[in-house]
Design an enzyme around this catalytic site. Sequence first.
Site, short mmCIF file in Angstrom:
data_model
loop_
_atom_site.label_atom_id
_atom_site.label_comp_id
_atom_site.label_asym_id
_atom_site.label_seq_id
_atom_site.Cartn_x
_atom_site.Cartn_y
_atom_site.Cartn_z
N ILE A 20 0.84 -1.21 0.00
CA ILE A 20 0.00 0.00 0.00
C ILE A 20 0.87 1.25 0.00
O ILE A 20 0.59 2.23 -0.71
CB ILE A 20 -0.94 -0.01 1.23
CG1 ILE A 20 -1.98 -1.14 1.09
CG2 ILE A 20 -1.62 1.35 1.40
CD1 ILE A 20 -2.79 -1.40 2.35
N TYR A 45 -2.82 -7.14 16.82
CA TYR A 45 -3.09 -6.33 15.63
C TYR A 45 -4.42 -5.60 15.78
O TYR A 45 -4.52 -4.40 15.53
CB TYR A 45 -3.10 -7.23 14.39
CG TYR A 45 -3.24 -6.48 13.08
CD1 TYR A 45 -2.13 -5.92 12.45
CD2 TYR A 45 -4.49 -6.33 12.46
CE1 TYR A 45 -2.26 -5.24 11.23
CE2 TYR A 45 -4.63 -5.66 11.26
CZ TYR A 45 -3.50 -5.12 10.64
OH TYR A 45 -3.63 -4.44 9.45
N PRO A 65 2.55 -7.77 -0.01
CA PRO A 65 3.46 -8.75 0.60
C PRO A 65 2.98 -9.21 1.98
O PRO A 65 3.14 -10.38 2.34
CB PRO A 65 4.79 -8.00 0.68
CG PRO A 65 4.75 -7.07 -0.48
CD PRO A 65 3.31 -6.62 -0.58
N ASN A 92 1.88 4.56 7.46
CA ASN A 92 1.48 3.31 6.80
C ASN A 92 2.21 2.08 7.33
O ASN A 92 1.66 0.98 7.28
CB ASN A 92 1.73 3.48 5.29
CG ASN A 92 1.62 2.18 4.54
OD1 ASN A 92 0.51 1.70 4.29
ND2 ASN A 92 2.75 1.57 4.18
N ARG A 145 12.98 -1.69 4.27
CA ARG A 145 13.40 -2.43 3.06
C ARG A 145 14.15 -1.46 2.16
O ARG A 145 13.52 -0.68 1.42
CB ARG A 145 12.18 -2.96 2.31
CG ARG A 145 11.44 -4.07 2.98
CD ARG A 145 10.66 -4.80 1.91
NE ARG A 145 9.71 -5.73 2.45
CZ ARG A 145 9.25 -6.79 1.77
NH1 ARG A 145 9.66 -6.99 0.53
NH2 ARG A 145 8.37 -7.60 2.31
P1 NAP Z 1 3.43 -4.65 3.75
O1 NAP Z 1 3.17 -5.23 2.41
O2 NAP Z 1 4.01 -5.55 4.79
O3 NAP Z 1 4.35 -3.36 3.62
C1 NAP Z 1 4.69 -2.64 4.78
C2 NAP Z 1 6.11 -2.16 4.71
O4 NAP Z 1 6.45 -1.62 6.02
C3 NAP Z 1 7.12 -3.30 4.46
O5 NAP Z 1 8.15 -2.88 3.62
C4 NAP Z 1 7.64 -3.57 5.86
O6 NAP Z 1 8.90 -4.19 5.87
C5 NAP Z 1 7.69 -2.17 6.41
N1 NAP Z 1 7.90 -2.13 7.86
C6 NAP Z 1 7.70 -3.11 8.76
N2 NAP Z 1 8.10 -2.71 9.99
C7 NAP Z 1 8.56 -1.44 9.84
C8 NAP Z 1 9.12 -0.50 10.73
N3 NAP Z 1 9.33 -0.79 12.02
N4 NAP Z 1 9.48 0.71 10.25
C9 NAP Z 1 9.30 1.00 8.95
N5 NAP Z 1 8.80 0.14 8.05
C10 NAP Z 1 8.43 -1.07 8.49
O7 NAP Z 1 2.08 -4.03 4.36
P2 NAP Z 1 0.72 -3.56 3.62
O8 NAP Z 1 -0.16 -4.74 3.46
O9 NAP Z 1 1.05 -2.72 2.44
O10 NAP Z 1 0.07 -2.69 4.78
C11 NAP Z 1 0.35 -1.31 4.95
C12 NAP Z 1 -0.49 -0.80 6.10
O11 NAP Z 1 -1.88 -1.03 5.83
C13 NAP Z 1 -0.20 -1.50 7.45
O12 NAP Z 1 -0.30 -0.57 8.49
C14 NAP Z 1 -1.30 -2.53 7.53
O13 NAP Z 1 -1.59 -2.90 8.86
C15 NAP Z 1 -2.46 -1.76 6.90
N6 NAP Z 1 -3.49 -2.66 6.36
C16 NAP Z 1 -3.20 -3.56 5.40
C17 NAP Z 1 -4.19 -4.40 4.92
C18 NAP Z 1 -3.94 -5.42 3.87
O14 NAP Z 1 -4.84 -6.24 3.63
N7 NAP Z 1 -2.80 -5.43 3.20
C19 NAP Z 1 -5.50 -4.31 5.45
C20 NAP Z 1 -5.75 -3.38 6.44
C21 NAP Z 1 -4.74 -2.55 6.89
P3 NAP Z 1 8.97 -5.81 6.09
O15 NAP Z 1 8.25 -6.41 4.94
O16 NAP Z 1 10.42 -6.10 6.13
O17 NAP Z 1 8.25 -6.07 7.40
#
Ligand code: NAP
Length: 255
Positions: free
Chosen positions: A18, A156, A192, A90, A39
């Site tokens: 996202i 979470y 991811p 995010n 990353r």
């Molecule tokens: P993602 O694919 O895991 O991408 C998140 C990025 O943040 C990754 O590069 C991750 O690195 C990085 N990250 C992890 N810990 C961190 C830290 N301490 N400091 C800085 N960066 C860090 O996540 P996403 O699915 O795009 O989700 C983004 C946001 O939307 C999150 O807050 C998630 O909870 C929320 N969300 C997502 C969904 C969904 O279905 N995807 C639904 C509802 C809400 P690593 O991969 O190395 O951990």
Amino acid sequence: MNRLKGAVAIVTGGAVGIGRAACVRLAEEGAAVAITDIREAEGHALAVEIVSAGGAAAFWRLDVSKEAEVQQVFAAVSARFGPVTVLVNNAGIAGVNKPTHEITEAEWDALMAVNVKGVFFCTKHAIPAMRQAGHGSIINLSSIYGLIGAGDIPPYHASKGAVRLMTKNDALIYAPDRIRVNSIHPGFIWTPLVEAFAASQGAMEDVRKALDARHPLGHVGDPDDIAWGIVYLASGEARFVTGSELVIDGGYTAQ
Ligand code: NAP
């Protein structure tokens, strides 16, 4: 184009998923974008991609759970692009999937350090720059799991509920400064994070179909479905919107 001309945006966790889509769309709309993430390879590559397409972007390595890093990187971003006017909180992790009585203190704290304390640190260090600019928009990624329970991943759920209410309270505190604060509540978005979850649950194709079926529109979302909400909340089109929760979930929570 140009919905965000003159804006300076920081996106945490901006290298993939996202956050990545948000960086691309914010830059397309004219914002200078600070991509931040742990990353590094993906973050640097994204900055090159955006600049090659004619946008303004740079990458900083940032772990949002470390206040000194947040302070240092936010100062560097303002020095490079000018005072920050848009913050997309995010970065987030899913954490362990166990029932509450099996979760350790360390597992609880590790999740909260990123999903809640990270939002606190980044908001805290964005506010002075936004005050200097005279306006700002903070967009916090909560989740449908900040609105309803699904009977899994307890830390979470707690973290995303916290982010929802931090958003509303900060909206009140900073409204006099013309700083708007809103939360976004995505349903399942194919990133991811969700891919890793799916891989842990069984055959990818079967898990994806099961996730699709949970959404009345019949499928999980794409990162761009959320990125366009982020662009809207960042832009002047949302100038009267603060303390609100934007649900983008294919109808998941309408049931
Ligand atoms: P993602 O694919 O895991 O991408 C998140 C990025 O943040 C990754 O590069 C991750 O690195 C990085 N990250 C992890 N810990 C961190 C830290 N301490 N400091 C800085 N960066 C860090 O996540 P996403 O699915 O795009 O989700 C983004 C946001 O939307 C999150 O807050 C998630 O909870 C929320 N969300 C997502 C969904 C969904 O279905 N995807 C639904 C509802 C809400 P690593 O991969 O190395 O951990």
